[in-house]
Design an enzyme around this catalytic site. Structure first.
Site, PDB file in Angstrom:
ATOM      1  N   GLU A  60       0.809  -1.230   0.000  1.00  0.00           N
ATOM      2  CA  GLU A  60       0.000   0.000   0.000  1.00  0.00           C
ATOM      3  C   GLU A  60       0.840   1.278   0.000  1.00  0.00           C
ATOM      4  O   GLU A  60       0.445   2.281  -0.596  1.00  0.00           O
ATOM      5  CB  GLU A  60      -0.966   0.002   1.188  1.00  0.00           C
ATOM      6  CG  GLU A  60      -2.196  -0.892   0.996  1.00  0.00           C
ATOM      7  CD  GLU A  60      -1.926  -2.357   1.251  1.00  0.00           C
ATOM      8  OE1 GLU A  60      -0.825  -2.680   1.743  1.00  0.00           O
ATOM      9  OE2 GLU A  60      -2.806  -3.201   0.975  1.00  0.00           O
ATOM     10  N   HIS A 129     -12.003  -4.975   8.180  1.00  0.00           N
ATOM     11  CA  HIS A 129     -12.459  -4.837   6.796  1.00  0.00           C
ATOM     12  C   HIS A 129     -13.733  -4.009   6.696  1.00  0.00           C
ATOM     13  O   HIS A 129     -14.482  -4.149   5.735  1.00  0.00           O
ATOM     14  CB  HIS A 129     -12.728  -6.209   6.171  1.00  0.00           C
ATOM     15  CG  HIS A 129     -11.513  -6.864   5.597  1.00  0.00           C
ATOM     16  ND1 HIS A 129     -10.445  -7.231   6.366  1.00  0.00           N
ATOM     17  CD2 HIS A 129     -11.191  -7.233   4.318  1.00  0.00           C
ATOM     18  CE1 HIS A 129      -9.519  -7.798   5.593  1.00  0.00           C
ATOM     19  NE2 HIS A 129      -9.948  -7.802   4.354  1.00  0.00           N
TER      20      HIS A 129
END
Lengths: 326, 330
Positions: A60, A129
């Site tokens: 990321e 999540h």
């Protein structure tokens, strides 16, 4: 007017930008053959090829950081961070690099980067999540922050984000991808920093974002049955914020509820409440009510998850509390 | 020990004496600049804090001399030498350190955020490892557009322990972008020696390239000719489409981490010896047989240039305080 799902609307904006502009490319984890974990980028690899629709490693920091570098060199990269929970891994690049290059360089550099991401509860993904972290980014000068709640908004705002010369974090909501909505034949850009009044009303203003826009509209229908007229405003862009539209609405109704799925404490509703009380203090007839999630990492079991995040009922109760103040 | 040419894979190209004399001059300019800013900082004239590159002049000069103007660099907190070597006039860097509008970042950046986009300096970075991913992206843009340019990241041995280093090396090699990762290995992560922060012997840090299948080129970072030739080779490799290069330069920080650092962590005798045997300017001066008279002439000119930079900076314009908001958004 044609109808698109929220997912198709995002894809439509991506496809149009890729089609019309060689400087646009997209990259992220699993976005090519798989079409993204939310199937948003399905079909784009076939049309535009692997140079412009790039699968990345699970990195990321490098995804956002290389987007920054390409953007500084005149490209318009759109990077996808699969879940906004994973944005936390790229925070250094977003906050210290993307947001600050322009100021630190004395205006020599712009970073026309768009970071698409998604999150949200409602399907028991557990605590890592499903967060709603948009408020974190509103605290960072140099970033713009968008949170779209309808297909038309998603399409028009994403287009504006891509063509904005500032780094823009574009939030999508996991549970909205399949909703359908009318859109114009041709993509109509929606300027960043313009709120949308979804429903006019005269007794209470609900300022809501993301999934809570839909929950708030439902709550407004219920309230109507009790004779309470509710106005629902979606800022759509959280940074910069269309303070004028929101404040005018509250001056009209004299009562306000803020509503988002993120935890209440330190959430975007706190900023809204501060702005509104300062600009419309003399107009308010009741304390501003904030609706958000309980202050806990999201639990897995469906019963606990659904209890923790807000729904239409929670917005309705908040509406009633403001009205009860007389 | 391999020869300079072998190490640099330069095909045996020599570097003319005139060019080496040019390098000597620039390295001495960096040294005098750094000494002057130490002096002005101690006098209380410079806000913030400073990291000087005394001892590391050859890596800045040798690398940047091998780059084209349109090649881009990302620098580090120890940035003054890189900025000078990439072509920003010293008075504009000095003005930046004084926080003036005439500075290379108009007073918005300071010592750790020197930018000069016109000459390809995309900015110094105060976050260790923070500039590396951006260089991968710049190189990707060059590759996508078919431009013959390279993007260069400077960083130190401490940065090789950061996540951005690993992610950037990995992605750059995966996409074979024209990037050069310049490892200025001085063996110190601020005050922490290599033995406490590197699992490899400090001289073997280049091995990290192998983990990514990346081309490794190594040179003695105190030998400006070797650095220059190694960078030429790295640039050729990258521009030939063969992918990025880790350019490992072993260098020596002959001063503290920051100006005012008492270096309590460092052996005084070792430092003294390093200063006597590893000074890249002294080494090149001896090789070029620059005598006392010639040295004084050059030194006098450079000292005057740096002094003029201070005068320029002091006479500069203070930014309007409210201009702090001017460049937040495009």
């Amino acid at each position: 007017m044609p109808e698109l799902t929220y997912r198709e609307a995002v894809r439509d904006a991506l496809g149009k930008a890729l089609r019309e502009d060689d400087s646009v490319f997209i990259m992220g984890e699993d976005i090519a053959e798989m079409g993204g974990s939310m199937a948003v980028t399905q079909g784009l690899l076939d049309e535009f090829g692997p140079t412009r629709v790039r699968n990345t490693p699970i990195s990321e920091m490098a995804i956002v950081g290389s987007g920054i570098g390409a953007a500084i060199q005149g490209m318009r990269p759109i990077v996808e961070i699969m879940y906004e929970d994973f944005l936390t891994i790229s925070m250094e690049q977003l906050v210290n690099q993307a947001a600050k290059h322009r100021t630190m360089s004395g205006g020599q550099i712009s970073v026309p980067l768009t970071i698409r991401t998604q999150g949200g509860a409602g399907w028991s993904p557990g605590a890592q999540h499903a967060q709603q972290l948009e408020a974190w980014f509103v605290h960072v000068p140099g970033l713009k922050v968008v949170f779209a709640s309808t297909p038309e908004d998603a399409r028009g705002l994403l287009w504006s984000a891509i063509y904005d010369d500032n780094p823009t974090v574009f939030f999508e909501h996991r549970t909205l991808y399949s909703i359908k909505g009318e859109v114009s034949d041709e993509l109509q850009p929606i300027p960043l920093g313009k709120a949308r009044i979804h429903r006019e009303g005269s007794d209470v203003t609900v300022v809501a974002t993301g999934r809570l826009v839909h929950e708030s509209l439902q709550a407004a229908e219920e309230a109507e049955k009790d004779g309470i007229s509710v106005e629902v405003v979606d800022p759509r862009t959280l940074l910069p914020l269309d303070e004028q539209t929101i404040v005018e609405s509250v001056k009209k109704t004299a009562r306000c509820v803020t509503a988002h799925e993120a935890v209440t404490r330190g959430g975007f509703g706190a900023e809204l409440a501060a702005v509104i009380q300062h600009a419309a203090f003399d107009w308010l007839d009741a304390p501003i009510e904030r609706v958000g999630a309980a202050f806990a990492p999201l639990a897995f079991a469906p019963g606990m998850e659904q209890w923790a995040v807000p729904h239409a009922d929670d917005v309705l109760e908040a509406i009633r509390r403001t009205v009860a103040r007389g | 020990m391999a020869t300079v040419e072998e190490r640099a894979e330069s095909g045996g190209r020599g570097v003319s004496e005139a060019m080496l004399r040019g390098f000597f001059r620039e390295m001495l300019l960096i040294r005098r600049f750094e000494e002057k800013v130490e002096d002005r900082f101690r006098a209380g004239e410079l806000p913030g804090f400073l990291h000087v590159a005394i001892g590391q002049e050859a890596t800045a000069t040798g690398v940047c001399a091998a780059l084209a103007r349109e090649d881009v660099i990302a620098s580090t907190h120890r940035a003054h030498g890189h900025a000078i070597a990439k072509g920003t006039p010293v008075e504009r860097i000095m003005a930046e350190l004084y926080g003036k509008v005439e500075g290379c970042s108009k007073g918005y950046g300071g010592s750790m955020h020197l930018y000069d986009v016109e000459v390809g300096n995309l900015g110094a970075n105060a976050v260790v490892g923070g500039g590396l991913p951006g260089i991968v992206g710049a190189a990707l843009a060059f590759k996508m557009r078919g431009e013959k340019r390279v993007a260069v990241a400077f960083f130190g041995d401490g940065a090789t322990n950061t996540g951005t280093f690993h992610e950037s090396m990995n992605l750059a090699q995966l996409w074979t972008v024209p990037a050069i990762f310049v490892l200025e290995n001085n063996g110190w992560a601020e005050s922490t020696p290599a033995s406490q922060q590197l699992p490899l012997p400090v001289e073997e840090l280049g091995k990290r390239a192998a983990a990514y299948g990346m081309k490794l080129i190594e040179a003695d970072g105190q030998d400006v000719e070797a650095v220059y030739l190694a960078t030429l080779a790295a640039r050729e490799h990258a521009l030939a489409g063969k992918g990025p290069v880790l350019l490992h330069l072993r260098t020596h920080r002959l001063t503290g981490h920051f100006v005012g650092d008492p270096q309590v962590y460092r052996d005084k005798d070792e430092l003294k010896e390093e200063r006597e045997t590893k000074d890249p300017i002294r080494l090149l001066g001896a090789r070029l047989e620059i005598g006392e008279d010639e040295f004084s002439t050059i030194d006098g000119e450079l000292t005057a240039e740096v002094e003029a930079a201070v005068e320029f900076a002091k006479a500069g314009t203070d930014p309007k305080p409210e201009d702090a908001l001017k460049y937040v958004y495009a």
